[in-house]
Design an enzyme around this catalytic site. Sequence first.
Site, PDB file in Angstrom:
ATOM      1  N   GLY A  94      20.819  13.232 -15.939  1.00  0.00           N
ATOM      2  CA  GLY A  94      20.884  14.336 -14.967  1.00  0.00           C
ATOM      3  C   GLY A  94      19.525  14.983 -14.796  1.00  0.00           C
ATOM      4  N   ASP A 151       0.741   9.020 -13.173  1.00  0.00           N
ATOM      5  CA  ASP A 151       1.745   9.045 -14.250  1.00  0.00           C
ATOM      6  C   ASP A 151       1.157   8.590 -15.583  1.00  0.00           C
ATOM      7  OD1 ASP A 151       3.377   9.670 -12.171  1.00  0.00           O
ATOM      8  OD2 ASP A 151       4.762   7.998 -12.399  1.00  0.00           O
ATOM      9  N   ARG A 153      10.853   6.986 -16.845  1.00  0.00           N
ATOM     10  CA  ARG A 153      10.092   5.851 -16.338  1.00  0.00           C
ATOM     11  C   ARG A 153       9.150   5.296 -17.406  1.00  0.00           C
ATOM     12  NH1 ARG A 153      10.435   5.357 -10.794  1.00  0.00           N
ATOM     13  NH2 ARG A 153       8.371   4.415 -10.650  1.00  0.00           N
ATOM     14  N   GLY A 180       2.192   2.554  -2.899  1.00  0.00           N
ATOM     15  CA  GLY A 180       2.815   2.649  -4.225  1.00  0.00           C
ATOM     16  C   GLY A 180       4.273   3.077  -4.209  1.00  0.00           C
ATOM     17  N   HIS A 206       9.335  38.986   9.084  1.00  0.00           N
ATOM     18  CA  HIS A 206      10.779  39.202   9.093  1.00  0.00           C
ATOM     19  C   HIS A 206      11.356  38.661  10.389  1.00  0.00           C
ATOM     20  CE1 HIS A 206      14.620  41.151   8.329  1.00  0.00           C
ATOM     21  NE2 HIS A 206      14.601  41.564   9.595  1.00  0.00           N
ATOM     22  N   ALA A 218       0.852  -1.191   0.000  1.00  0.00           N
ATOM     23  CA  ALA A 218       0.000   0.000   0.000  1.00  0.00           C
ATOM     24  C   ALA A 218       0.887   1.239   0.000  1.00  0.00           C
ATOM     25  CB  ALA A 218      -0.889  -0.005   1.240  1.00  0.00           C
ATOM     26  N   ILE A 272      15.666  12.396 -10.744  1.00  0.00           N
ATOM     27  CA  ILE A 272      16.179  11.302  -9.898  1.00  0.00           C
ATOM     28  C   ILE A 272      17.706  11.331  -9.868  1.00  0.00           C
ATOM     29  CG2 ILE A 272      16.359   8.782  -9.708  1.00  0.00           C
ATOM     30  CD1 ILE A 272      13.474   8.584 -10.614  1.00  0.00           C
TER      31      ILE A 272
HETATM   32  P1  NAD Z   1      13.861  12.643 -16.070  1.00  0.00           P
HETATM   33  O1  NAD Z   1      13.059  12.651 -17.298  1.00  0.00           O
HETATM   34  O2  NAD Z   1      13.654  13.680 -15.031  1.00  0.00           O
HETATM   35  O3  NAD Z   1      15.423  12.699 -16.458  1.00  0.00           O
HETATM   36  C1  NAD Z   1      16.054  11.768 -17.294  1.00  0.00           C
HETATM   37  C2  NAD Z   1      17.312  12.416 -17.865  1.00  0.00           C
HETATM   38  O4  NAD Z   1      18.071  11.417 -18.517  1.00  0.00           O
HETATM   39  C3  NAD Z   1      17.004  13.490 -18.905  1.00  0.00           C
HETATM   40  O5  NAD Z   1      17.633  14.698 -18.528  1.00  0.00           O
HETATM   41  C4  NAD Z   1      17.577  12.897 -20.200  1.00  0.00           C
HETATM   42  O6  NAD Z   1      18.080  13.893 -21.076  1.00  0.00           O
HETATM   43  C5  NAD Z   1      18.673  11.968 -19.691  1.00  0.00           C
HETATM   44  N1  NAD Z   1      19.027  10.835 -20.560  1.00  0.00           N
HETATM   45  C6  NAD Z   1      18.189   9.991 -21.208  1.00  0.00           C
HETATM   46  N2  NAD Z   1      18.886   9.039 -21.875  1.00  0.00           N
HETATM   47  C7  NAD Z   1      20.201   9.274 -21.642  1.00  0.00           C
HETATM   48  C8  NAD Z   1      21.428   8.636 -22.055  1.00  0.00           C
HETATM   49  N3  NAD Z   1      21.454   7.542 -22.819  1.00  0.00           N
HETATM   50  N4  NAD Z   1      22.611   9.175 -21.648  1.00  0.00           N
HETATM   51  C9  NAD Z   1      22.633  10.269 -20.867  1.00  0.00           C
HETATM   52  N5  NAD Z   1      21.512  10.910 -20.440  1.00  0.00           N
HETATM   53  C10 NAD Z   1      20.303  10.418 -20.818  1.00  0.00           C
HETATM   54  O7  NAD Z   1      13.680  11.169 -15.469  1.00  0.00           O
HETATM   55  P2  NAD Z   1      14.035  10.579 -14.025  1.00  0.00           P
HETATM   56  O8  NAD Z   1      15.052  11.416 -13.339  1.00  0.00           O
HETATM   57  O9  NAD Z   1      14.315   9.140 -14.272  1.00  0.00           O
HETATM   58  O10 NAD Z   1      12.683  10.744 -13.220  1.00  0.00           O
HETATM   59  C11 NAD Z   1      11.498  10.061 -13.682  1.00  0.00           C
HETATM   60  C12 NAD Z   1      10.239  10.823 -13.345  1.00  0.00           C
HETATM   61  O11 NAD Z   1       9.981  10.751 -11.964  1.00  0.00           O
HETATM   62  C13 NAD Z   1      10.316  12.274 -13.735  1.00  0.00           C
HETATM   63  O12 NAD Z   1       9.163  12.632 -14.451  1.00  0.00           O
HETATM   64  C14 NAD Z   1      10.342  12.991 -12.435  1.00  0.00           C
HETATM   65  O13 NAD Z   1       9.657  14.235 -12.484  1.00  0.00           O
HETATM   66  C15 NAD Z   1       9.670  12.031 -11.469  1.00  0.00           C
HETATM   67  N6  NAD Z   1      10.268  12.216 -10.137  1.00  0.00           N
HETATM   68  C16 NAD Z   1       9.973  13.355  -9.455  1.00  0.00           C
HETATM   69  C17 NAD Z   1      10.579  13.578  -8.238  1.00  0.00           C
HETATM   70  C18 NAD Z   1      10.258  14.845  -7.491  1.00  0.00           C
HETATM   71  O14 NAD Z   1       9.271  15.490  -7.806  1.00  0.00           O
HETATM   72  N7  NAD Z   1      11.072  15.248  -6.516  1.00  0.00           N
HETATM   73  C19 NAD Z   1      11.494  12.684  -7.715  1.00  0.00           C
HETATM   74  C20 NAD Z   1      11.782  11.549  -8.440  1.00  0.00           C
HETATM   75  C21 NAD Z   1      11.158  11.331  -9.662  1.00  0.00           C
END
Ligand code: NAD
Length: 469
Positions: free
Chosen positions: A182, A309, A269, A43, A441, A41, A185
């Site tokens: 970069g 998602d 993802r 997710g 402040h 539960a 995550i």
């Molecule tokens: P992301 O889409 O944020 O980033 C993936 C990155 O990988 C991109 O910048 C992309 O250009 C790069 N990339 C892709 N293929 C590559 C390669 N072969 N070589 C080098 N770079 C490459 O995806 P994520 O970081 O995996 O996160 C997944 C999702 O989960 C996102 O939509 C994110 O918003 C969500 N998430 C949100 C939070 C938060 O809100 N704090 C935290 C974790 C995840």
Amino acid sequence: MNEKKQHFDVAVIGSGPGGYPAAIKAAQNGKSVALIEAKDAGGTCLNRGCIPSKTLIASAEVLHKIQEAEQFGIVVGSVEFDYSKMVDRKDSVVTKIRTSLEGLLASNKITMLRGFGKLTSPRTIKIMGKDNIEITADKIIIATGSEPRNIPAFPFDYKKIHDSTSLLELRTLPKRLAIVGGGVIGCEFASLYAILGVEVTILEMMPRIIPMEAESVSTALAKAFQKKGIRIETNAVVEGIDTSGKGVKVKLAGGKTVEADIALVAVGRKLNTSDIGLDKAGIAPLDNGMIPVNDRMETQTPGIYAIGDIASKWWLAHVATHQGLVAANNATGHPMRMNYNAVPSVIFTSPEVATVGMSLEQALEKRYRATVGAFPFQALGKSQAALQTDGFAQIVLDKTTGQVLGAQVVGHEASTLIAEMAIVIANELTVECITETIHAHPTIAEAWMEAAFVGEDAPLHWPPKRQNK
Ligand code: NAD
């Protein structure tokens, strides 16, 4: 096999931050509700995402504070930490919240069904697992979420090539971590691991990290990361990862290699929509697996809703929650529409990054007469007192009407600060509304008031703009 058929007013598939609030809302609206879950539960967010990662980040922040203690006039001896104890704490926080969640669901008289849910018609769901049962429901809400995207050229082996889930389960730290991607995550783990003393290299194929954010925000985070010793390689397309040696050798297009002990692959993802029987319910997902919905979160099959998602470009827990409430209200006769104008988004790095609404680039693209009012944290008394002077807050506004179109903040408490701007943007307020609001402040929230003054060309605690600007 225990074959029974039960009927519910509403069935929700998936108990993440989209599904379980939908179930609670439907139950609150007087309906009988089944909540179907194959794993735990809560997710991804509770079990494999937001909560475990933020618990580890909180431990790392304490370590960082202690390391800075001398600057506050506090003498501490040598500081050590036990990563496995940090992991134990993370696990116990998750377990505690999950137990409370299960109690909350039970107190709302929601029937939890354990197993993998698959649609067998627009009104029936087969559950396979601990509960083996087929149920019927008048309304169905699909909230099956996503999982880390595997790249065939360098698939996860969960030993040397990790996804965010398996990395969170490690009980010892590597010396060197290579991060492919970069994005959100990648940057959150880079920040966490760097504080814990791991040598981190981020490999990002775009020209900058967090490429989806405003350029000024990416630049500020990259600078802060470099100061902490995080190596960043941009325009670095990872083509393969060699695991045959002691550690990993990450191969980049162009022939360069980067060595580390392990790699985290965080390149987006994959949506969990391929094997849940959508065809049996008359729903055709898009090529990327996304389920098209209207602004009431209803799919092309009346009575079936999709949230989280799988149903929008915003892959954020809080968006899923809001969509869940919208879907559950619509499914139970309380019309409600989804609006994405003011979606706050937070990246839990050190420093934190938080944004809402449009960046300057997006506002200009949409042909607004847009400008930015920015204010650095170093000019705030509270930032100086707390030794949190890195970062800035900025407001994007429409010069014609004064309406606030977006806001970005990089720095201490950004995750909390962004709430004020979410209210401003959701309610279409102007910069004047901010400057006319008394801000306490000394607080870091004063940065918004100061940024609004800058946006009005009347800076208070910052020198006036030069003529040629
Ligand atoms: P992301 O889409 O944020 O980033 C993936 C990155 O990988 C991109 O910048 C992309 O250009 C790069 N990339 C892709 N293929 C590559 C390669 N072969 N070589 C080098 N770079 C490459 O995806 P994520 O970081 O995996 O996160 C997944 C999702 O989960 C996102 O939509 C994110 O918003 C969500 N998430 C949100 C939070 C938060 O809100 N704090 C935290 C974790 C995840």
